[in-house]
Design an enzyme around this catalytic site. Sequence first.
Site, PDB file in Angstrom:
ATOM      1  N   HIS A 136      42.623 -19.553  36.347  1.00  0.00           N
ATOM      2  CA  HIS A 136      43.265 -18.357  36.911  1.00  0.00           C
ATOM      3  C   HIS A 136      44.425 -17.774  36.092  1.00  0.00           C
ATOM      4  CE1 HIS A 136      41.172 -19.735  40.550  1.00  0.00           C
ATOM      5  NE2 HIS A 136      41.792 -20.893  40.418  1.00  0.00           N
TER       6      HIS A 136
HETATM    7  C1  BDR Z   1      46.632 -20.433  41.787  1.00  0.00           C
HETATM    8  O1  BDR Z   1      47.183 -21.490  42.562  1.00  0.00           O
HETATM    9  C2  BDR Z   1      47.563 -22.561  41.741  1.00  0.00           C
HETATM   10  O2  BDR Z   1      47.047 -23.721  42.249  1.00  0.00           O
HETATM   11  C3  BDR Z   1      47.037 -22.259  40.368  1.00  0.00           C
HETATM   12  O3  BDR Z   1      47.916 -22.746  39.358  1.00  0.00           O
HETATM   13  C4  BDR Z   1      46.941 -20.762  40.336  1.00  0.00           C
HETATM   14  O4  BDR Z   1      48.170 -20.184  39.973  1.00  0.00           O
HETATM   15  C5  BDR Z   1      45.156 -20.290  42.090  1.00  0.00           C
HETATM   16  O5  BDR Z   1      44.967 -20.066  43.431  1.00  0.00           O
END
Ligand code: BDR
Length: 318
Positions: A247
Amino acid sequence: MTRKVILDVDTGTDDAIAIMLAAQSRSLDLIACTTVWGNHDVDTTTENTLRTLDLIGRQDIPVFRGLGRPYAPIPFLFEDHVDSEREVIHPHDFPAPSTLRQASQQPAVEWLVETLRATTEQITLVPVAPLTNIAAAITLDPTIIEAIDEVVIMGGAHALGNVTASAEANIWHDPVAADVVLQAGLERVVLVPLDATHKANMSLRHTAALRAIGTPAAGVAADIVEQRIRGYNETQPQDEPDSAPVHDALCIAYLLDPAVVDLAPYHVAVDTVSPLAFGKTFVDVASRTRKKPNAFVALGADADLFNKLLFEALNEGR
Ligand code: BDR
Ligand code: CA
């Protein structure tokens, strides 16, 4: 002129890849990382951030420890299975070697306000974590928004969810903070939700290419992404077998080449109260509220371009 960027992280596996990408790209000037709670407690996210920067030889980039609790208390808990899934995707045992380096003394929120007040050049903020630090900084001094040309947020979901059926983790962790940021009147907000990040997955083919670069940093990046692939195979199998979203790195890729995401302006509101929709981002794609757009939202992404940008940055290094 290179663009000045502050990356707000809860490192975290995908945050680590975002840091590597931002710190190794010649067109960005990563002036600092600020840390916040989220994937782990803030001491762990700070340590992991320092380790990541050490690994790529960027000890010159300062790290400021941020807030360890949400801006507004969360009335709900993770479902047990979501809590245990987190450990598979963001294991406590972070893959980069430990570091002797410490975070800077000044608290992150104080540093953000001071830096944004003093700068003569606009700065880009990239929060890829709960929006706790950013909301606190804007609350302390709302005029700092004038020093920010763009805020690129990894967060939210239109048709997906990864904490509940409809909420994404960064927003779910601190929905009131997200609401504060979205309503602050910032010049330009780009929201990169799960809908986009799940279209820019990395697969074992990509990690093999990273490993072939042969540097310690690219090797650790490959380890991290393979950890994520195992985690997603186990908890949220993807349409493409043996692949996973990374992400946070997509936000940095967007700064390098905006064509990596498909953006459109929408009004986005966050649910901060209801048990069922807590933390959900409502993206008004059909303009039913008739409210003015407050964000450019990425609902699509180009996986090939994303992987190319990441490979190029890690291949070049510094
Ligand atoms: C987001 O939540 C975190 O767990 C990850 O690093 C990312 O920023 C994804 O939902
Ligand atoms: Ca993150």
